[in-house]
Design a protein around this motif. Sequence first.
Motif, PDB file in Angstrom:
ATOM      1  N   ASP A 105       0.828  -1.212   0.000  1.00 58.07           N
ATOM      2  CA  ASP A 105       0.000   0.000   0.000  1.00 58.07           C
ATOM      3  C   ASP A 105       0.862   1.262   0.000  1.00 58.07           C
ATOM      4  OD1 ASP A 105      -2.251  -1.560  -0.008  1.00 58.07           O
ATOM      5  OD2 ASP A 105      -2.616  -1.402   2.140  1.00 58.07           O
ATOM      6  N   ASN A 106       1.990   1.232   0.695  1.00 60.02           N
ATOM      7  CA  ASN A 106       2.886   2.388   0.693  1.00 60.02           C
ATOM      8  C   ASN A 106       3.418   2.657  -0.715  1.00 60.02           C
ATOM      9  OD1 ASN A 106       2.563   2.801   3.420  1.00 60.02           O
ATOM     10  ND2 ASN A 106       4.503   1.848   4.017  1.00 60.02           N
ATOM     11  N   CYS A 107       3.838   1.580  -1.400  1.00 60.18           N
ATOM     12  CA  CYS A 107       4.337   1.725  -2.777  1.00 60.18           C
ATOM     13  C   CYS A 107       3.237   2.253  -3.697  1.00 60.18           C
ATOM     14  CB  CYS A 107       4.859   0.381  -3.291  1.00 60.18           C
ATOM     15  SG  CYS A 107       6.329  -0.243  -2.448  1.00 60.18           S
ATOM     16  N   LYS A 108       2.040   1.688  -3.563  1.00 56.25           N
ATOM     17  CA  LYS A 108       0.930   2.104  -4.421  1.00 56.25           C
ATOM     18  C   LYS A 108       0.523   3.541  -4.133  1.00 56.25           C
ATOM     19  CE  LYS A 108      -3.686   0.749  -5.962  1.00 56.25           C
ATOM     20  NZ  LYS A 108      -4.777  -0.243  -5.823  1.00 56.25           N
ATOM     21  N   ARG A 109       0.538   3.930  -2.853  1.00 58.76           N
ATOM     22  CA  ARG A 109       0.156   5.301  -2.480  1.00 58.76           C
ATOM     23  C   ARG A 109       1.102   6.318  -3.133  1.00 58.76           C
ATOM     24  NH1 ARG A 109       0.957   4.816   2.487  1.00 58.76           N
ATOM     25  NH2 ARG A 109      -1.068   3.837   2.856  1.00 58.76           N
ATOM     26  N   ILE A 110       2.374   6.038  -3.063  1.00 60.44           N
ATOM     27  CA  ILE A 110       3.352   6.943  -3.674  1.00 60.44           C
ATOM     28  C   ILE A 110       3.184   6.977  -5.188  1.00 60.44           C
ATOM     29  CG2 ILE A 110       5.822   7.226  -4.154  1.00 60.44           C
ATOM     30  CD1 ILE A 110       6.395   6.424  -1.288  1.00 60.44           C
ATOM     31  N   PHE A 111       2.968   5.810  -5.785  1.00 64.31           N
ATOM     32  CA  PHE A 111       2.785   5.728  -7.233  1.00 64.31           C
ATOM     33  C   PHE A 111       1.558   6.511  -7.676  1.00 64.31           C
ATOM     34  CE2 PHE A 111       0.586   3.344 -10.694  1.00 64.31           C
ATOM     35  CZ  PHE A 111       1.401   3.740 -11.728  1.00 64.31           C
ATOM     36  N   LYS A 112       0.422   6.283  -7.028  1.00 64.70           N
ATOM     37  CA  LYS A 112      -0.820   6.940  -7.419  1.00 64.70           C
ATOM     38  C   LYS A 112      -0.768   8.449  -7.181  1.00 64.70           C
ATOM     39  CE  LYS A 112      -3.338   3.565  -8.966  1.00 64.70           C
ATOM     40  NZ  LYS A 112      -3.771   3.559 -10.391  1.00 64.70           N
ATOM     41  N   THR A 113      -0.089   8.857  -6.115  1.00 66.60           N
ATOM     42  CA  THR A 113      -0.007  10.278  -5.802  1.00 66.60           C
ATOM     43  C   THR A 113       0.824  11.034  -6.824  1.00 66.60           C
ATOM     44  OG1 THR A 113      -0.196   9.803  -3.427  1.00 66.60           O
ATOM     45  CG2 THR A 113       0.658  11.965  -4.038  1.00 66.60           C
ATOM     46  N   LEU A 114       1.882  10.392  -7.328  1.00 68.70           N
ATOM     47  CA  LEU A 114       2.865  11.105  -8.141  1.00 68.70           C
ATOM     48  C   LEU A 114       2.888  10.699  -9.613  1.00 68.70           C
ATOM     49  CD1 LEU A 114       5.847  10.991  -5.603  1.00 68.70           C
ATOM     50  CD2 LEU A 114       4.170  12.818  -5.920  1.00 68.70           C
ATOM     51  N   GLU A 115       1.992   9.813 -10.036  1.00 71.10           N
ATOM     52  CA  GLU A 115       2.113   9.273 -11.401  1.00 71.10           C
ATOM     53  C   GLU A 115       1.975  10.343 -12.485  1.00 71.10           C
ATOM     54  OE1 GLU A 115      -0.913   6.511 -12.588  1.00 71.10           O
ATOM     55  OE2 GLU A 115      -2.418   7.387 -11.261  1.00 71.10           O
ATOM     56  N   ASP A 116       1.273  11.428 -12.213  1.00 70.41           N
ATOM     57  CA  ASP A 116       1.099  12.467 -13.226  1.00 70.41           C
ATOM     58  C   ASP A 116       1.936  13.712 -12.950  1.00 70.41           C
ATOM     59  OD1 ASP A 116      -0.786  10.957 -14.666  1.00 70.41           O
ATOM     60  OD2 ASP A 116      -2.393  11.582 -13.319  1.00 70.41           O
ATOM     61  N   TRP A 117       2.774  13.645 -11.924  1.00 70.24           N
ATOM     62  CA  TRP A 117       3.622  14.802 -11.625  1.00 70.24           C
ATOM     63  C   TRP A 117       4.786  14.859 -12.605  1.00 70.24           C
ATOM     64  CZ3 TRP A 117       4.569  16.614  -5.978  1.00 70.24           C
ATOM     65  CH2 TRP A 117       3.342  16.735  -5.305  1.00 70.24           C
ATOM     66  N   PRO A 118       5.066  16.009 -13.175  1.00 73.15           N
ATOM     67  CA  PRO A 118       6.217  16.129 -14.086  1.00 73.15           C
ATOM     68  C   PRO A 118       7.522  16.220 -13.298  1.00 73.15           C
ATOM     69  CG  PRO A 118       5.154  18.261 -13.840  1.00 73.15           C
ATOM     70  CD  PRO A 118       4.308  17.269 -13.077  1.00 73.15           C
ATOM     71  N   GLY A 119       8.636  16.022 -14.012  1.00 76.51           N
ATOM     72  CA  GLY A 119       9.945  16.229 -13.396  1.00 76.51           C
ATOM     73  C   GLY A 119      10.477  15.037 -12.647  1.00 76.51           C
ATOM     74  N   SER A 120      11.417  15.300 -11.771  1.00 72.90           N
ATOM     75  CA  SER A 120      12.143  14.256 -11.055  1.00 72.90           C
ATOM     76  C   SER A 120      11.256  13.532 -10.056  1.00 72.90           C
ATOM     77  CB  SER A 120      13.341  14.866 -10.324  1.00 72.90           C
ATOM     78  OG  SER A 120      13.904  13.952  -9.415  1.00 72.90           O
ATOM     79  N   LEU A 121      11.143  12.216 -10.233  1.00 72.30           N
ATOM     80  CA  LEU A 121      10.350  11.413  -9.314  1.00 72.30           C
ATOM     81  C   LEU A 121      10.962  11.422  -7.918  1.00 72.30           C
ATOM     82  CD1 LEU A 121       7.969   9.497  -8.890  1.00 72.30           C
ATOM     83  CD2 LEU A 121       9.388   7.622  -9.741  1.00 72.30           C
ATOM     84  N   LEU A 122      12.297  11.394  -7.859  1.00 71.15           N
ATOM     85  CA  LEU A 122      12.986  11.426  -6.574  1.00 71.15           C
ATOM     86  C   LEU A 122      12.655  12.711  -5.823  1.00 71.15           C
ATOM     87  CD1 LEU A 122      15.165  10.316  -4.582  1.00 71.15           C
ATOM     88  CD2 LEU A 122      16.840  11.627  -5.917  1.00 71.15           C
ATOM     89  N   ASP A 123      12.752  13.844  -6.494  1.00 69.94           N
ATOM     90  CA  ASP A 123      12.452  15.123  -5.851  1.00 69.94           C
ATOM     91  C   ASP A 123      10.993  15.195  -5.429  1.00 69.94           C
ATOM     92  OD1 ASP A 123      15.061  15.877  -6.261  1.00 69.94           O
ATOM     93  OD2 ASP A 123      14.637  17.084  -8.050  1.00 69.94           O
ATOM     94  N   ASN A 124      10.114  14.661  -6.263  1.00 70.31           N
ATOM     95  CA  ASN A 124       8.684  14.693  -5.936  1.00 70.31           C
ATOM     96  C   ASN A 124       8.378  13.855  -4.694  1.00 70.31           C
ATOM     97  OD1 ASN A 124       8.233  16.320  -8.145  1.00 70.31           O
ATOM     98  ND2 ASN A 124       7.615  14.639  -9.486  1.00 70.31           N
ATOM     99  N   ILE A 125       9.022  12.706  -4.580  1.00 65.94           N
ATOM    100  CA  ILE A 125       8.809  11.852  -3.410  1.00 65.94           C
ATOM    101  C   ILE A 125       9.312  12.547  -2.152  1.00 65.94           C
ATOM    102  CG2 ILE A 125       9.574   9.713  -2.280  1.00 65.94           C
ATOM    103  CD1 ILE A 125       9.463   8.354  -4.995  1.00 65.94           C
ATOM    104  N   GLN A 126      10.475  13.158  -2.249  1.00 65.84           N
ATOM    105  CA  GLN A 126      11.019  13.850  -1.079  1.00 65.84           C
ATOM    106  C   GLN A 126      10.170  15.055  -0.701  1.00 65.84           C
ATOM    107  OE1 GLN A 126      15.325  14.010  -2.586  1.00 65.84           O
ATOM    108  NE2 GLN A 126      15.626  13.529  -0.437  1.00 65.84           N
ATOM    109  N   THR A 127       9.598  15.719  -1.693  1.00 61.34           N
ATOM    110  CA  THR A 127       8.764  16.894  -1.426  1.00 61.34           C
ATOM    111  C   THR A 127       7.426  16.502  -0.809  1.00 61.34           C
ATOM    112  OG1 THR A 127       9.761  18.111  -3.270  1.00 61.34           O
ATOM    113  CG2 THR A 127       7.612  18.877  -2.483  1.00 61.34           C
TER     114      THR A 127
END
Length: 398
Positions: A148-170
Amino acid sequence: MEIIPDVDVFVGNNIHVDFEIYHYWLRNIGADEVTDLLVSSGASNISHIEINNDDFEKSLLYSHVLDQYRLFSMVEPMVQVPTVLCTQLTYQISLKIQESLVSNYYELDDQVVREILGKKLSKGTRRDLDEVAAKTHKRLRFCHRQFDNCKRIFKTLEDWPGSLLDNIQTKFLLPQELAWKYTVVVFLSSLRFECCKRKLAYLTTSDFIECGKLMIQNWTAAATGSENPETELDRDFLNELRSVRVLSADQKICEKHRHLISQEMEKTYPTLSHASRTPDQSSQSRLSRVRSRDSSKDLIPEALFLKVTRGLVTIASNLYRTKEAQDFFIDVVEKVIEPLQSCSWSKSKVEDFLDIYSTTALQFTQMQQFSDVWKKFSTTAIRSIVKMYYTSKSVDNS
């Protein structure tokens, strides 16, 4: 006279978090079992309770565990969304404790993650987690939370542009090392990389994390400064890679390339020529070996060179196809690592060979116009191959 019913009251202000108990709660261990574990170990952060087998003291400890479990359940929705946790006013929680709550909650278990790498983060995969729990000897609810943690991060950020790493940290305020793990897990799952074939069973989660990290840094659209999500490979890069077929299509280039590699390898491994020659070649007269203009080619057996060349070129030139990209890891094993292992070379020798292979390829005019593309591919591919080769060869033979 009015009778006031008995009620249970839980009052909180500056909360106290017993991280030893939090550790058990995250693993879905019941309060009764945790109490017994604490009593048997004699370890706890409760300074005012002397832990022994006395029923009264044990009941106090049990009450404390229940209080902690109740607290964890109440703050869990906020911990799942760390930006909410750090701005909420319901609980007085220090920044240090907030960070520990989040990092521990989102900590990934290598065994569980290994079983879901590359799989679609869907309801169907979640339903199959009972098999993962049985295989890893983890509790099912623990596996559910990891998924669920993996899916939550994926679903939250799947349409965010740019660096996935930066988006996760933000968005999730995770430390960089943990954020990188989630970045690669989401990347491999989004593109459905094959990670579960039997030939890949020897690879660990950390192996995939390292290889996936290299791909993200070199092969994704975001790596070129594009606003496209980092879960997409750079299509322009993949299309240009098809031009490297010249390395295997032109026989003269193949022969010259093998000769160049052999010359460079002989400088580092002068004894390689004796080890790589067949018994028949070793028994030839000294005069015939001297007269042979291309004797240095024998340092790299022709069959090995052709297999590795075909393997690398096939992998590179077909990455633009979705299915071929998904099979990257299994293709590396079958088309490159297995032929190299037939020579019983050490990891360092394989790394030297592949580095020389990559640099000498750029000496050909036909490759020079694609030098940037070749470097991006070969840097990632070689480091991945060496990582995977080293893992499958537990003893370095150098």
